[in-house]
Enzyme design. Structure first.
Site, mmCIF file in Angstrom:
data_model
loop_
_atom_site.group_PDB
_atom_site.id
_atom_site.type_symbol
_atom_site.label_atom_id
_atom_site.label_comp_id
_atom_site.label_asym_id
_atom_site.label_seq_id
_atom_site.Cartn_x
_atom_site.Cartn_y
_atom_site.Cartn_z
ATOM 1 N NE ARG A 135 -3.974 -2.141 2.017
ATOM 2 C CZ ARG A 135 -3.939 -3.095 2.927
ATOM 3 N NH1 ARG A 135 -3.108 -3.005 3.954
ATOM 4 N NH2 ARG A 135 -4.723 -4.133 2.837
ATOM 5 C CE LYS A 161 -1.741 13.640 -14.833
ATOM 6 N NZ LYS A 161 -2.120 14.157 -16.158
ATOM 7 C CD GLU A 220 5.109 15.299 -23.162
ATOM 8 O OE1 GLU A 220 4.452 16.352 -23.036
ATOM 9 O OE2 GLU A 220 4.594 14.153 -23.047
ATOM 10 C CE LYS A 267 4.297 17.084 -14.798
ATOM 11 N NZ LYS A 267 4.325 15.847 -15.515
ATOM 12 C CD GLU A 327 -5.203 16.028 -15.715
ATOM 13 O OE1 GLU A 327 -4.024 15.662 -15.648
ATOM 14 O OE2 GLU A 327 -5.971 15.705 -16.631
ATOM 15 N NE ARG A 366 -0.348 16.633 -13.238
ATOM 16 C CZ ARG A 366 0.365 15.844 -12.487
ATOM 17 N NH1 ARG A 366 0.146 15.807 -11.179
ATOM 18 N NH2 ARG A 366 1.298 15.069 -13.000
ATOM 19 C CG ASN A 408 -2.985 15.804 -20.099
ATOM 20 O OD1 ASN A 408 -1.919 15.210 -19.997
ATOM 21 N ND2 ASN A 408 -3.907 15.790 -19.161
ATOM 22 C CG HIS A 453 -0.577 14.600 -23.840
ATOM 23 N ND1 HIS A 453 0.083 15.766 -24.146
ATOM 24 C CD2 HIS A 453 0.306 13.848 -23.122
ATOM 25 C CE1 HIS A 453 1.313 15.734 -23.620
ATOM 26 N NE2 HIS A 453 1.473 14.578 -23.006
ATOM 27 C CG HIS A 503 -2.878 9.700 -24.776
ATOM 28 N ND1 HIS A 503 -3.399 10.050 -23.555
ATOM 29 C CD2 HIS A 503 -1.534 9.824 -24.650
ATOM 30 C CE1 HIS A 503 -2.412 10.378 -22.724
ATOM 31 N NE2 HIS A 503 -1.271 10.251 -23.374
ATOM 32 C CG HIS A 513 4.136 9.961 -24.839
ATOM 33 N ND1 HIS A 513 2.788 9.783 -24.655
ATOM 34 C CD2 HIS A 513 4.456 11.113 -24.190
ATOM 35 C CE1 HIS A 513 2.318 10.773 -23.913
ATOM 36 N NE2 HIS A 513 3.307 11.600 -23.617
HETATM 37 P P1 NAD Z 1 10.912 5.320 -22.809
HETATM 38 O O1 NAD Z 1 10.857 5.225 -21.366
HETATM 39 O O2 NAD Z 1 10.362 4.212 -23.630
HETATM 40 O O3 NAD Z 1 12.423 5.615 -23.247
HETATM 41 C C1 NAD Z 1 12.708 5.772 -24.610
HETATM 42 C C2 NAD Z 1 13.810 4.818 -25.073
HETATM 43 O O4 NAD Z 1 15.064 5.336 -24.674
HETATM 44 C C3 NAD Z 1 13.718 3.427 -24.505
HETATM 45 O O5 NAD Z 1 14.109 2.504 -25.484
HETATM 46 C C4 NAD Z 1 14.749 3.462 -23.377
HETATM 47 O O6 NAD Z 1 15.250 2.202 -23.034
HETATM 48 C C5 NAD Z 1 15.811 4.333 -23.964
HETATM 49 N N1 NAD Z 1 16.658 5.057 -23.033
HETATM 50 C C6 NAD Z 1 16.304 5.612 -21.855
HETATM 51 N N2 NAD Z 1 17.328 6.336 -21.369
HETATM 52 C C7 NAD Z 1 18.343 6.215 -22.231
HETATM 53 C C8 NAD Z 1 19.654 6.737 -22.278
HETATM 54 N N3 NAD Z 1 20.095 7.598 -21.362
HETATM 55 N N4 NAD Z 1 20.462 6.389 -23.300
HETATM 56 C C9 NAD Z 1 19.994 5.561 -24.287
HETATM 57 N N5 NAD Z 1 18.762 5.057 -24.308
HETATM 58 C C10 NAD Z 1 17.935 5.387 -23.301
HETATM 59 O O7 NAD Z 1 10.125 6.646 -23.326
HETATM 60 P P2 NAD Z 1 10.071 8.134 -22.767
HETATM 61 O O8 NAD Z 1 9.914 8.971 -23.965
HETATM 62 O O9 NAD Z 1 11.117 8.426 -21.798
HETATM 63 O O10 NAD Z 1 8.701 8.132 -21.948
HETATM 64 C C11 NAD Z 1 7.469 7.910 -22.577
HETATM 65 C C12 NAD Z 1 6.485 7.414 -21.556
HETATM 66 O O11 NAD Z 1 6.299 8.415 -20.561
HETATM 67 C C13 NAD Z 1 5.119 7.113 -22.107
HETATM 68 O O12 NAD Z 1 4.678 5.884 -21.626
HETATM 69 C C14 NAD Z 1 4.243 8.226 -21.576
HETATM 70 O O13 NAD Z 1 2.923 7.837 -21.393
HETATM 71 C C15 NAD Z 1 4.920 8.541 -20.278
HETATM 72 N N6 NAD Z 1 4.680 9.906 -19.785
HETATM 73 C C16 NAD Z 1 4.296 10.039 -18.508
HETATM 74 C C17 NAD Z 1 4.107 11.306 -17.992
HETATM 75 C C18 NAD Z 1 3.749 11.463 -16.547
HETATM 76 O O14 NAD Z 1 3.444 12.595 -16.137
HETATM 77 N N7 NAD Z 1 3.799 10.432 -15.748
HETATM 78 C C19 NAD Z 1 4.307 12.431 -18.789
HETATM 79 C C20 NAD Z 1 4.724 12.240 -20.103
HETATM 80 C C21 NAD Z 1 4.908 10.966 -20.601
HETATM 81 N N1 GLY Z 2 2.190 14.975 -18.371
HETATM 82 C C1 GLY Z 2 0.936 15.470 -17.901
HETATM 83 C C2 GLY Z 2 0.888 15.644 -16.435
HETATM 84 O O1 GLY Z 2 1.837 15.338 -15.719
HETATM 85 O O2 GLY Z 2 -0.097 16.091 -15.926
#
Ligand code: NAD
Ligand code: GLY
Length: 364
Positions: free
Chosen positions: A120, A142, A184, A226, A236, A240, A244, A247, A251, A264
């Site tokens: 939890r 998030k 982003e 942010k 949100e 907040r 998006n 997005h 999405h 993404h």
């Molecule tokens: P990812 O985590 O898939 O990373 C992209 C690629 O880069 C992967 O293949 C990874 O292994 C590689 N990688 C990571 N660090 C590296 C490095 N230093 N050197 C070489 N390769 C590296 O993708 P991302 O773009 O980082 O994140 C996208 C995800 O984030 C999506 O799932 C999206 O929904 C989520 N997201 C979440 C929020 C949130 O607020 N929580 C906001 C935006 C996006």
């Molecule tokens: N990436 C959107 C949020 O964090 O609210």
């Protein structure tokens, strides 16, 4: 090393931004206490950074365990999430075990969700290694996994105890992933800070050349915006949602194409152009603004047009996916629109107009 704060009363935490973790001595004083720690990463990032991180953490914790997940958005699911729980239980980890998310947004979102659920709730630290994760996903709490029917639909709000942005990790990031992160980055301009947008227009070449000081400013400014937004609206309930921008369309692209086909950030990039075009057709911004946004997205190496998801009824297909969006209310899709440069609003739009925008903004 620079420090920003996310102010959320008893859930407040710092974002530490540095050119390398060699400043670790300073950092170590701020790591959450615990006996055990589990570093969650993926096979790509593990090969580059797991040894270094485990060595940094070893003096602070009695046991440093590691779990290596398969890489990719297609693995952001229950099955992969369960590997984290398997590791925690196999190692007999207790309530004070600290999880470290070492990787991009996928690892960060899954580790955060696992931390929210295990016993939890256990503490976790974000160690983002992609530009996208450093400027966005590691901050704000998030956490989620995908469902085949909808992106990030299963998750929780759960804040990390600390975010550590080691800018040197960006040196190994593939070009396409750097560009994805820039989507982003660019989004913060139209929704909150057009001066930053103008700065990006001037500095885009230096950003893409990974100039160290330029990237440091990018990460800092994005985290500042942010942190400010999340500090005002953690869950949100209103403001907040502006984060998006792009997005809702993005999405739909990710889900419609199959997770991992479009990154993404690529979906968000094309989605921002569509959302800006919808704003223009609603009379909120002029054509010059849309052209300016499109030009910067293109210079970032990102797509400005969406893919065709269905040759027979493409717009219908997009709409179907967009109705699963978390901002939808009673089946009505709500879009983040630009209400004059630097100002965002969230509102519905007539389906017929959205169809026109999709038809105008998508191609094979
Ligand atoms: P990812 O985590 O898939 O990373 C992209 C690629 O880069 C992967 O293949 C990874 O292994 C590689 N990688 C990571 N660090 C590296 C490095 N230093 N050197 C070489 N390769 C590296 O993708 P991302 O773009 O980082 O994140 C996208 C995800 O984030 C999506 O799932 C999206 O929904 C989520 N997201 C979440 C929020 C949130 O607020 N929580 C906001 C935006 C996006
Ligand atoms: N990436 C959107 C949020 O964090 O609210």
């Amino acid at each position: 090393m620079e420090t920003l704060s996310v102010c959320l009363e008893d859930r407040s935490y710092d974002i530490v931004i540095g050119h390398s973790v060699s400043d670790m001595e300073l950092l170590r004083q701020r790591l959450p206490d615990g006996v055990d720690t589990l570093v969650v990463t993926n096979d790509t990032v593990a090969a580059l950074y797991a040894n270094r991180w485990c060595a940094e953490l070893a003096p602070h914790y009695q046991k440093v365990h590691v779990v290596i997940l398969p890489d990719g958005e297609a693995h952001k699911d229950w099955q992969t999430l369960n590997l984290i729980f398997d590791a925690l239980l196999t190692h007999g980890c207790d309530r004070k075990t600290v999880l470290y998310a070492l990787g991009g947004g996928v690892v960060g979102d899954m580790t955060g969700f696992a931390a929210a659920c295990y016993m939890r709730g256990v503490p976790f630290v974000q160690v983002p290694t992609t530009l996208l994760a450093q400027v966005d996903s590691s901050v704000g709490g998030k956490t989620a996994i995908n469902h085949p029917l909808g992106k990030n639909m299963i998750g929780a709000f759960y804040q990390p105890k600390l975010v550590i942005c080691d800018l040197s990790t960006l040196d190994t990031l593939p070009e396409r992933e750097l560009s994805a992160g820039l989507a982003e980055v660019i989004k913060y301009g139209p929704i909150a800070d057009m001066a930053f947008f103008a700065w990006l227009e001037a500095q885009m070449d230096a950003v893409r050349a990974r100039d160290k000081e330029t990237l440091a400013y990018v990460v800092r400014r994005c985290c500042e915006i942010k942190a400010e937004v999340v500090g005002q609206d953690e869950r949100e309930s209103g403001l907040r949602a502006i984060l998006n921008f792009g997005h809702t369309f993005g999405h739909a692209i990710e889900t419609g194409m199959g997770y991992g086909v479009w990154l993404h950030g690529e979906g968000v990039a094309a989605g921002m152009v569509m959302a800006a075009e919808l704003s223009r057709r609603l009379g909120l911004v002029d054509a010059a603004f849309v052209a300016r946004l499109r030009a910067l997205i293109e210079r970032a190496g990102l797509p400005t047009r969406g893919p065709v998801l269905d040759a027979r009824d493409n717009a219908g297909h997009y709409l179907e996916h967009m109705r699963v969006d978390k901002k939808a209310e009673a089946g009505e899709i709500r879009f983040v629109l630009i209400d004059g440069p630097g100002r965002a609003v969230v509102r519905a739009a007539p389906d017929a107009l959205v169809r026109e925008v999709i038809d105008a903004c998508c191609s094979d």
